[in-house]
Design a protein around this motif. Structure first.
Motif, PDB file in Angstrom:
ATOM      1  N   GLY A   1     -16.186  36.278  25.088  1.00  0.00           N
ATOM      2  CA  GLY A   1     -14.776  36.105  25.431  1.00  0.00           C
ATOM      3  C   GLY A   1     -14.133  34.896  24.804  1.00  0.00           C
ATOM      4  O   GLY A   1     -13.115  34.399  25.288  1.00  0.00           O
ATOM      5  N   ALA A   2     -14.706  34.389  23.715  1.00  0.00           N
ATOM      6  CA  ALA A   2     -14.144  33.212  23.058  1.00  0.00           C
ATOM      7  C   ALA A   2     -12.710  33.492  22.608  1.00  0.00           C
ATOM      8  O   ALA A   2     -12.400  34.566  22.106  1.00  0.00           O
ATOM      9  CB  ALA A   2     -14.994  32.824  21.860  1.00  0.00           C
ATOM     10  N   LEU A   3     -11.823  32.523  22.803  1.00  0.00           N
ATOM     11  CA  LEU A   3     -10.414  32.656  22.435  1.00  0.00           C
ATOM     12  C   LEU A   3     -10.098  31.641  21.346  1.00  0.00           C
ATOM     13  O   LEU A   3     -10.394  30.449  21.497  1.00  0.00           O
ATOM     14  CB  LEU A   3      -9.524  32.407  23.653  1.00  0.00           C
ATOM     15  N   TYR A   4      -9.528  32.097  20.237  1.00  0.00           N
ATOM     16  CA  TYR A   4      -9.166  31.250  19.104  1.00  0.00           C
ATOM     17  C   TYR A   4      -7.668  31.363  18.849  1.00  0.00           C
ATOM     18  O   TYR A   4      -7.131  32.472  18.800  1.00  0.00           O
ATOM     19  CB  TYR A   4      -9.932  31.668  17.847  1.00  0.00           C
ATOM     20  N   ASN A   5      -6.988  30.224  18.683  1.00  0.00           N
ATOM     21  CA  ASN A   5      -5.555  30.187  18.395  1.00  0.00           C
ATOM     22  C   ASN A   5      -5.307  29.271  17.208  1.00  0.00           C
ATOM     23  O   ASN A   5      -5.965  28.239  17.069  1.00  0.00           O
ATOM     24  CB  ASN A   5      -4.770  29.639  19.591  1.00  0.00           C
ATOM     25  N   VAL A   6      -4.312  29.627  16.383  1.00  0.00           N
ATOM     26  CA  VAL A   6      -3.883  28.777  15.268  1.00  0.00           C
ATOM     27  C   VAL A   6      -2.378  28.596  15.387  1.00  0.00           C
ATOM     28  O   VAL A   6      -1.633  29.580  15.505  1.00  0.00           O
ATOM     29  CB  VAL A   6      -4.245  29.397  13.898  1.00  0.00           C
ATOM     30  N   TYR A   7      -1.914  27.316  15.354  1.00  0.00           N
ATOM     31  CA  TYR A   7      -0.494  26.979  15.483  1.00  0.00           C
ATOM     32  C   TYR A   7      -0.031  26.215  14.259  1.00  0.00           C
ATOM     33  O   TYR A   7      -0.795  25.421  13.693  1.00  0.00           O
ATOM     34  CB  TYR A   7      -0.269  26.094  16.716  1.00  0.00           C
TER      35      TYR A   7
END
Length: 110
Positions: free
Chosen positions: A59-65
């Motif tokens: 369930g790893a969550l990755y975000n790029v902003y």
């Protein structure tokens, strides 16, 4: 046979990294979070010196902003890592790192 045991349970982890272009000062930020757990090490060779350690981050969550805080990309999934070591058969900590796999590997948890 390895004697080290995995941690008593999953650990919550998070990270945040910022990458900046030196010439312009523009940057983007990558963040991730998940619940890391290490599985019991397994001997994978007949001479009992080659050991594999498997970790799972379900369930790893990755975000790029971007620099303005706009979400550019988001991904969620399970990450499996497999590390293979030669323990050298000397009952001492450490050994020789042989290989590493990161990704979706159905055989890694066996």
């Amino acid at each position: 046979m390895p004697t080290s045991a995995p941690p008593p349970g999953p650990a919550t982890e998070s990270l945040r990294e910022t990458f900046t272009e030196r010439g312009t000062g523009n940057f983007f930020t990558a963040s991730a979070s998940g619940r890391f757990r290490e599985l019991q090490p397994r001997v994978i060779s007949t001479d009992e010196n080659i050991v594999t350690y498997v970790t799972k981050d379900p369930g790893a969550l990755y975000n790029v902003y971007d620099s303005d805080g706009t979400l550019l990309a988001r991904d969620r999934g399970a990450v499996t890592e497999r590390y293979v070591f030669d323990t050298l058969g000397d009952s001492q900590p450490g050994g020789v790192f042989l290989t590493m796999f990161v990704g979706a590997d159905p055989a890694a948890g066996r």
